[in-house]
Design a protein around this motif. Structure first.
Motif, PDB file in Angstrom:
ATOM      1  N   ALA A  77       0.864  -1.176   0.000  1.00  0.00           N
ATOM      2  CA  ALA A  77       0.000   0.000   0.000  1.00  0.00           C
ATOM      3  C   ALA A  77       0.901   1.226   0.000  1.00  0.00           C
ATOM      4  O   ALA A  77       1.953   1.227   0.640  1.00  0.00           O
ATOM      5  N   TYR A  78       0.498   2.243  -0.725  1.00  0.00           N
ATOM      6  CA  TYR A  78       1.295   3.477  -0.816  1.00  0.00           C
ATOM      7  C   TYR A  78       0.331   4.638  -0.613  1.00  0.00           C
ATOM      8  O   TYR A  78      -0.584   4.842  -1.415  1.00  0.00           O
ATOM      9  N   LEU A  79       0.527   5.373   0.469  1.00  0.00           N
ATOM     10  CA  LEU A  79      -0.432   6.392   0.884  1.00  0.00           C
ATOM     11  C   LEU A  79       0.255   7.735   1.096  1.00  0.00           C
ATOM     12  O   LEU A  79       1.437   7.795   1.433  1.00  0.00           O
ATOM     13  N   GLU A  80      -0.517   8.781   0.916  1.00  0.00           N
ATOM     14  CA  GLU A  80      -0.064  10.130   1.254  1.00  0.00           C
ATOM     15  C   GLU A  80      -1.027  10.723   2.274  1.00  0.00           C
ATOM     16  O   GLU A  80      -2.252  10.594   2.134  1.00  0.00           O
ATOM     17  N   VAL A  81      -0.480  11.347   3.310  1.00  0.00           N
ATOM     18  CA  VAL A  81      -1.302  12.096   4.267  1.00  0.00           C
ATOM     19  C   VAL A  81      -1.025  13.574   4.020  1.00  0.00           C
ATOM     20  O   VAL A  81       0.085  14.062   4.256  1.00  0.00           O
ATOM     21  N   HIS A  82      -2.036  14.268   3.509  1.00  0.00           N
ATOM     22  CA  HIS A  82      -1.897  15.688   3.153  1.00  0.00           C
ATOM     23  C   HIS A  82      -3.055  16.459   3.773  1.00  0.00           C
ATOM     24  O   HIS A  82      -4.222  16.183   3.483  1.00  0.00           O
ATOM     25  N   ASN A  83      -2.719  17.409   4.634  1.00  0.00           N
ATOM     26  CA  ASN A  83      -3.755  18.193   5.332  1.00  0.00           C
ATOM     27  C   ASN A  83      -4.779  17.291   6.019  1.00  0.00           C
ATOM     28  O   ASN A  83      -5.994  17.516   5.931  1.00  0.00           O
ATOM     29  N   GLU A  84      -4.278  16.236   6.679  1.00  0.00           N
ATOM     30  CA  GLU A  84      -5.105  15.297   7.444  1.00  0.00           C
ATOM     31  C   GLU A  84      -6.105  14.533   6.567  1.00  0.00           C
ATOM     32  O   GLU A  84      -7.126  14.051   7.054  1.00  0.00           O
ATOM     33  N   SER A  85      -5.802  14.427   5.266  1.00  0.00           N
ATOM     34  CA  SER A  85      -6.583  13.588   4.360  1.00  0.00           C
ATOM     35  C   SER A  85      -5.677  12.485   3.838  1.00  0.00           C
ATOM     36  O   SER A  85      -4.462  12.675   3.697  1.00  0.00           O
TER      37      SER A  85
END
Length: 351
Positions: free
Chosen positions: A118-126
């Motif tokens: 899995a590859y995720l980004e957390v940007h501005n709590e999203s």
């Protein structure tokens, strides 16, 4: 077991102590009329000429070895923008994946493996899924024993290191936060089971995290997830018996399985080689010095095990004991629904 702390700092190693435990004075910092000499101690300090392989061997390799034994693991890189943080993580990912599939080939005769990515980004709590094209939203829910469960994201089965690297490369093009304004998480989950055996499936999780760029506290806006991550590191180093505040940010909720003293942890710090970056370098290394006090006690994660079932059964007994004490019809209905749902969870785990 100690958390292993490393630094990639651009300094001259005059005594040729590369690869050993050293105390390196990075600067004197002038504060008003007073000059403050500050030194920091690391397990390794890598000079600019260090190769990606040397950095991996001295940092993440031990965490990966623990992961291959069945322990959860976390490797994260922390530092200011333009300090080589993302390039360091990219190099480590290549070596991690190569070692994982070498291990699988070596044990293919007796073990069978399923590797997911899995590859995720957390940007501005999203949360943004960097692998799939799913339109469904990703969510975090809490189970009955307080664990955050990530749902709705792509968990891609991986057949080789090249396959995984192609997914990562495609995912990088989808990253929204530029110049270190977001966190990226590469999560590798490995299920292993002994062939021709009724032994349970062991599941281990490895998170490789490129944290958002550090900055001085006086610079707005403050990254909520970065603050929450630092707070948990502080808690681990000072009050280990205190419940850790994973709920404070999306990042720490996702990292709950690996950001814990029962998992193998490695922290890499990067610093920019310029006098203008002295303030941010001090902030980065001050955070790292707190992490140095974290103590680990590795334990294998429990999956479909008797301990988890025992907790659920205990909770079910508590609900059953309340059946005759409900003071209203609405409460009785809610209680019966909770009992039914919990019984279904126990049944699913027992199968």
């Amino acid at each position: 077991m100690d958390l292993v702390l490393y630094a990639i700092v651009y300094v001259c190693d005059e005594e040729n102590r590369f690869g050993s435990r050293i105390s390196q004075q990075i600067f004197p910092v002038t504060e008003g009329k007073h000059e403050k000499n500050t030194s920091y101690t690391f397990d390794k300090v890598f000079p600019p000429e260090a190769t990606g392989g040397q950095v991996y061997e001295g940092t993440a390799r031990s965490v990966v070895e623990d992961f291959l034994l069945g322990y959860n693991g976390l490797v994260c890189c922390y530092g200011q923008s333009q300090s080589g943080k993302s390039l360091t993580i990219a190099s480590i990912c290549i070596h991690v994946l190569q070692d994982i599939f070498v291990h699988i080939r070596q044990h293919a005769a007796t073990m069978q493996y399923l590797v997911r990515l899995a590859y995720l980004e957390v940007h501005n709590e999203s949360i943004i899924d960097l692998v799939g094209n799913k339109s469904a939203s990703i969510s975090l829910t809490m189970d009955l024993i307080g664990n955050f469960i990530l749902q709705g994201h792509t968990n891609e089965p991986i057949l080789s290191a090249d396959h995984a690297l192609s997914c990562i490369e495609a995912g990088r093009t989808k990253i929204i936060g530029k110049n270190g304004t977001s966190h990226t998480i590469l999560r590798i989950t490995m299920e292993r089971e002994r062939k021709n055996s009724n032994s349970p499936i062991h599941v281990a999780m490895l998170d490789i995290v490129d944290l958002a760029a550090s900055h001085r506290v006086t610079v707005p806006p403050i990254d909520k997830s970065l603050l929450a991550f630092g707070h948990i590191i502080w808690q681990l180093s000072h009050h280990r018996t205190t419940a850790l505040p994973y709920h404070d940010s999306i990042l720490t909720q996702i990292l709950q399985p690996t950001l814990t003293p029962s998992a193998s942890l490695g922290l890499i710090c990067t610093a920019a080689p310029s006098i203008e970056s002295v303030g941010e370098t001090h902030q980065t290394l001050k955070f790292a010095s707190r992490a140095k006090r974290v103590r680990l006690e590795l334990s294998l994660p429990v999956h479909h095990g008797s301990i988890q079932l025992e907790i659920y059964h205990r909770h079910l007994d508590a609900l059953l004991s309340q059946r005759h004490s409900s003071d209203s019809i609405d409460n009785q209905i809610k209680l019966e629904l909770a009992i039914r749902n919990l019984r279904q969870v126990i049944l699913n785990l027992s199968e």
